[in-house]
Every structure is written in C-alpha cells, then in structure tokens.
Design an enzyme around this catalytic site. Structure first.
Site, PDB file in Angstrom:
ATOM      1  CG  ASN A 169      -1.830   1.119   1.164  1.00  0.00           C
ATOM      2  OD1 ASN A 169      -2.648   1.575   0.377  1.00  0.00           O
ATOM      3  ND2 ASN A 169      -1.353   2.189   2.065  1.00  0.00           N
ATOM      4  CE1 TYR A 173      -3.078   6.772   4.867  1.00  0.00           C
ATOM      5  CE2 TYR A 173      -0.799   5.928   4.722  1.00  0.00           C
ATOM      6  CZ  TYR A 173      -2.024   5.753   4.452  1.00  0.00           C
ATOM      7  OH  TYR A 173      -2.650   4.589   4.042  1.00  0.00           O
ATOM      8  NE  ARG A 174      -2.060  15.543  10.686  1.00  0.00           N
ATOM      9  CZ  ARG A 174      -3.253  15.766  11.060  1.00  0.00           C
ATOM     10  NH1 ARG A 174      -4.305  15.869  10.118  1.00  0.00           N
ATOM     11  NH2 ARG A 174      -3.612  15.583  12.378  1.00  0.00           N
ATOM     12  CD1 TRP A 187      -1.121   5.410   8.180  1.00  0.00           C
ATOM     13  CD2 TRP A 187      -0.204   4.031   9.730  1.00  0.00           C
ATOM     14  NE1 TRP A 187       0.128   4.951   7.509  1.00  0.00           N
ATOM     15  CE2 TRP A 187       0.603   4.103   8.661  1.00  0.00           C
ATOM     16  CE3 TRP A 187       0.335   3.319  10.764  1.00  0.00           C
ATOM     17  CZ2 TRP A 187       1.743   3.274   8.277  1.00  0.00           C
ATOM     18  CZ3 TRP A 187       1.541   2.702  10.576  1.00  0.00           C
ATOM     19  CH2 TRP A 187       2.185   2.773   9.498  1.00  0.00           C
ATOM     20  CD  GLU A 235      -1.810   2.620  -3.483  1.00  0.00           C
ATOM     21  OE1 GLU A 235      -2.955   2.829  -2.675  1.00  0.00           O
ATOM     22  OE2 GLU A 235      -1.046   1.500  -3.449  1.00  0.00           O
ATOM     23  CG  ASP A 285      -6.622  18.152   8.389  1.00  0.00           C
ATOM     24  OD1 ASP A 285      -6.211  18.087   7.011  1.00  0.00           O
ATOM     25  OD2 ASP A 285      -6.090  17.521   9.125  1.00  0.00           O
TER      26      ASP A 285
END
Length: 622
Positions: A169, A173-174, A187, A235, A285
């Site tokens: 995967n 994710y920041r 996560w 991906e 965000d």
C-alpha cells in the site's frame, strides 16, 4: 506524456512560464505558506524556493495548483480525458446483466498487468544517511499555519506491506516531525496503514515503513486516489497505467520494501505497535479548520536516501480552494466510469471545493422512476470512500454538477423541505469536527430532481392530503404538481439578537452571520425567522458564525458543511429548512473542543506584502 521524475515535470512547467524561481532567503516557518496560498487561490504559478532558511535543499510547491497543471502532470490534455482512458479499459459496451457487469469489472485487472519493474540502482540512493547522520531538521519541512504543532511533511508517499499477505500500500498521510529521527504517522482508523499496523501487532513484530518524497507526478497522485479493492491493482500499477509504462522501483537500503527509484528522498524506518502513541497536532487541515491534537503512532527513521541534488516537494492545505481540490477532481474523472458501472443512471458527479471532498457530493442522474434519487444516493454511500459523504444532492441530468450556484438554485426550486430531504446516519471522516461522534454522524440526501406524481403525493394521497400539499405549496409560491418554486423578496430584513450580517438571495436563501453567545441561540433564531413574514418565499435559512462573509456563497457553504451534523443541525422549521452552521457549545451536549478556522498571523501577512517585490513574483498574484 510520461514524466520519468519530478524534475522533468518541473522543467516543462518552467519552459511554459508556469514555474518561477525565488532565490532570496525565505522562511519555511509560515512565510512559504502565505506565498503559496496567495498563488494557488489566484491561479498563479508553481514556485521553486532555492534558498530556504536553515536547509541546504530547495523546495518546490504548487506543482498541481491549477486544473490545467494537474491534467498535464497525469499526461492528459484535460482531466475529463481520464474518464475516457478508464472507459476504454473497462469497455462499457460489454454484455448485459449481472454477468456482463462482473466481466467489465474484472477488466480493471488489466491495469494490474503494468507491474512495477525492479532496478538494481536508482538515483534516489545516490546519497545515504545512516545512524547519527539521520537528521530530519536538515530537510525544508514546512510549518504551515500558526497553530500547527510543528513542521509537517505534507506530500509523503507512505509505503507499507501487509505482514501476512505481502500486499503493498502507498498512502498519503501527513507526518509531524517530532525530532531528528521521529515523526508522527497520521494513520486514521479506516486507512490501510492502520490495518497493516494492527496485523503487525498481532504477530508481535515491528512494521517496516518507507516514505518517498517526490517522484513521478502520477505516483504522487496515485497515493491520494481511492482505489477499488481489486487484487493486484495498487498505486504503482495505477501510476504505471497513467504513465503507460511499468514503474521503476528499487529495494530499500535498510527495509525489505520496494521504493520509487525516481524519488527525491526516501525515509526508511519502522513503526513499533508495542510503543505508546505520541500526541500529534494541531494541524491546519484540508477542511480549513485545525485538527486538534490526538494520539498517533511514531515513525522512527533509521536511514535517509536521496539524490545528489534533491528537490523537496511540498503542498499546503487549508481553506479552499487549494491544490488538493484538483487532485480530488482528477479522482472524480478517473472513477466516474467505475461508478457508472455499478449505478448506471449516474450521468456525472462532482465534489465541490467548498465541500472539501467528503462534505458535499452533487450527482446528476437520468431519472426514470420515483424514488430513484434516494436509490442512487444510498448506493453512493456504499462505494468505498464515498461512505464519508455528508450531504448528497441529486439533480437532473441537464444540470451541470460543477455549476455551484445552479445546483443550489435547483435545490431551492425542486426540493421541498421534509418531502424531498432525508436524514440518515453512517461513517464520517474522522477529521470532521462537528459529527455526533468520532467518525460517526448524520447524513443528508436532497432530492432536487423533477418530481414524478407519486413523489408529491398526488397519486397515493387522499383528497385531504392533496389539498394540504397544494395549500403548503401555495404558501411558498410553489406548484404542488411540479415541485416548482418561486422565491419572493422580503420587504425588509428582519432584526434578531446576535445577527451581525445577513442577506437574502434571489433564489430562496436567507444567509445570516450569528455571533453566538449562548446555548440554543441558533435554534431560537430559526424558529423566530420561520414565524416572521419575511420567511414567505425562503426555502433555506443558512446560519453561520460571525467570521463568515454572507456575501460569499462559497464561504457560507464551506462553513455550513464543516459545522453541521445533518441529523442534529438541519431542521425543518415550518416551510423552510434551517441549517445551523454556528459553533456548538458544551451546554448543547457537544463534548469535544470546537476547532478554530485557519487564518495566517497578521505579522506574516505584512511581511509577505512588504517582500513581494523582493521575491520577484508578479504583482498581479500578490
């Protein structure tokens, strides 16, 4: 056109005048954010900051800051061309019936044939830092907004493997930098990275992680895409399909993971599921609000590999529109054919920037029977990340779903509050600060399609019910047989306590900015307005906070959609629908802290104003 790496895309943009260089010293602490925010909101160019204070590495930002640049980065002339590529792949003209649909879906596996190719050496491993050499502070990681808990890596491609199946995967994710060798790993509970970590915990071992920074723009996009759960389609396969060739990967130096060979940096390390989680945040965000501090896993960096002359790519998120709006639109176009396979009456759909992806979905349908709008909306709630959608508006096929004003006119004209609105519950994005529970809340379906007789009660209702429908429709200027609505302008604006600004739109909306000082104030306002003569001819009362510009429809809806749980905050008051987008108070049963909207500090705004000519950027984007 395929780009072998990030710098080839940058070279093309620069040749087209869409990437500018700034060679004077610029701070990674807020200053770059303020510059980039102005540029993306005005359709300006990408920028390469060659002299970032405190770092030897240049930083590039805004690479996909327009619809046109996003299409270019994915090798198409226009984002709509992405849908055509997928249609060709899945062959929508296959045989009918369930067997035909399943046959079409399986053709998506053709994309998985573009498996990545392993190479022996890679540009991203030209320089290797290990042990005491590892120092995240040397990278130009941005502190984006004043209240952020620290600097955040904002374009990380986080690579993990399922500890049991080996399935790969890559997600975005920041990552908050905690110290020289540690970051947070954001996560969320629904993310694949979380599932891999939970399996590693059951097996009693660490989870190896690699983080790519930079690389082919197609892979950066693919890390954000909501892929369907098809074996072999990951991906790297999607990036390979978009670029038309197998993606090059190389084995990590210290981890048993394949990493993009053409990236700029790779962070290698691990997450230990037995370790206590760290406080991460706040973070400004993509919702335009701060995400408040919470506990997340720690990522320990054991090695950093890079090119000899790497460029650090970054993005910022915040009040829309931002770069992420164009990535979201790319996903819309890419997955429209797949959605149409499952729900064939869908003609188009759109997630407007004001809805920050998950808060609002507008879907057009070819309507053939009563109740079809609800069938489609409920079907969408069951499609992957569409489960996070908060408000779904369904319109007729002749309505342009990306015409924001036209959509809300259709809602006012064709959706009678109560009759054509339906509230339900389900999963909500964990970043949603207004939901009834963490990751769980209300949802709203609005049927703004042209109504069939059965949908307005004329076919099944008694004569008394029909008379009541007609009387109600006449009271608001509607024709009960068609659902049409004629708004009426009020003679004067009513006065209510706490209202600091208000206006009526010509299509049936009353917009009110409320300085809320006590519990229940918004509900009192809604009830009072519904009883006021001015309410005749108004379908929707939109209540927002005192910091919202009632003259800016995008700002109003952005605030509303962020600040409502539809089950709690969208209520029928008489013949209108009241949307309570004011902040919620503890006395009203809202136990979580209400986050602030993102704003830049005035000092930084003044500094950027004063230095704009020094940066060498054109005045029109100031």
């Amino acid at each position: 056109m395929a780009f072998p790496d990030l710098r080839s895309f940058m070279e093309l943009l620069e040749s087209r005048g869409e990437l500018l260089r700034v060679d004077v010293p610029v701070s990674r602490d807020l200053e770059i954010t303020e510059i980039a925010d102005r540029l993306v909101k005005k359709g300006g160019p990408a920028v390469l900051f060659e002299n970032v204070v405190g770092s030897d590495f240049p930083l590039v930002i805004g690479l996909v800051g327009t619809r046109e640049r996003t299409a270019l980065s994915l090798g198409v002339q226009d984002l709509d061309d992405l849908a055509a590529k997928v249609k060709a792949l899945i062959d929508l003209k296959g045989s009918g019936g369930v067997a035909g649909l399943l046959g079409n879906v399986t053709k998506l596996r053709d994309a998985a044939h573009l498996l990545p190719r392993r190479v022996r050496s890679a540009p991203v491993q030209e320089v290797v830092w290990r042990g005491d050499e590892v120092d995240l502070d040397k990278l130009p990681v941005l502190k984006c907004w004043p209240l952020d808990g620290g600097p955040f890596v904002t374009l990380p491609l986080v690579i993990t493997k399922d500890p049991e199946t080996g399935e790969r995967n890559i997600g975005m994710y920041r990552m908050q930098v905690m110290d020289k060798t540690t970051t947070g790993m954001h996560w969320q509970r629904h993310k694949t990275g979380t599932k891999h970590l939970e399996k590693a915990k059951r097996l009693g071992k660490r989870l190896e992680v690699a983080v790519a920074i930079g690389g082919d723009p197609a892979l950066i996009y693919a890390a954000t895409a909501p892929l369907p759960p098809i074996p072999g389609l990951d991906e790297l396969a999607l990036a390979g399909y978009l670029r038309g060739q197998r993606y090059p990967v190389v084995k990590g130096v210290t981890v048993d993971l394949d990493v993009p060979a053409n990236a700029e940096f790779i962070l290698e390390g691990y997450v230990d599921p037995a370790e206590d989680w760290a406080v991460e945040g706040p973070f400004g965000d993509h919702t335009g609000f701060y995400t408040l501090p919470d506990l997340y896993p720690r990522f320990h960096v054991t090695a950093i590999t890079m090119r000899r002359d790497p460029v650090y790519p970054a993005t910022i998120v915040g009040r829309p529109p931002m770069e992420d709006a164009y990535l979201i639109e790319a996903s819309e176009r890419l997955f429209l054919p797949a959605a149409q396979l499952i729900i064939p009456e869908i003609t188009d759909y759109h997630m407007p920037p004001a809805g920050v992806a998950h808060n609002l979905v507008v879907v057009g349908i070819k309507k053939g029977y009563p109740g079809q709008a609800y069938k489609v909306a409920n079907g969408l709630f069951g499609l992957g990340q569409m489960m996070f959608a908060k408000v779904i508006v369904v319109v007729d096929e002749d309505v342009k779903v990306n015409d924001f004003a036209a959509v809300w006119r259709e809602v006012a004209l064709k959706a009678v509050p109560g009759r054509d609105t339906l509230t339900t519950r389900g999963p909500i994005d964990v970043l949603d600060h207004s939901s009834r529970g963490w990751g769980y809340g209300g949802k709203l379906i609005i049927d703004a399609t042209t109504k069939r007789p059965e949908e307005i009660g004329s076919a099944a209702s008694s004569r008394d019910d029909q008379a009541g429908d007609v009387a109600q429709a006449d009271a608001v200027g509607a024709d009960a047989a068609s659902g049409a609505f004629t708004p009426r302008a009020a003679a004067g604006l009513p006065t209510f306590g706490g209202v600091v600004a208000q206006r009526q739109t010509p299509d049936g909306y009353w917009l009110v900015a409320l300085d809320k000082t006590r519990p229940g104030q918004a509900r009192e306002l809604a009830a009072a307005f519904a009883a006021h003569p001015a309410a005749a001819g108004v379908r929707h009362l939109l209540i927002v906070d005192e910091h919202t510009d009632v003259n800016d429809l995008q700002d109003v809806w952005w605030t509303i959609l962020n600040n409502i749980d539809p089950e709690r905050d969208v209520r029928q008051e008489g013949e209108l629908l009241a949307w309570d987008g004011a902040r919620k108070l503890p006395e009203e049963g809202f136990v979580r802290e209400w986050p602030p909207k993102i704003t830049m500090s005035p000092e930084v705004v003044r500094r950027v104003d004063a230095l704009w000519h020094v940066y060498g950027l054109p005045e029109r984007w100031r």
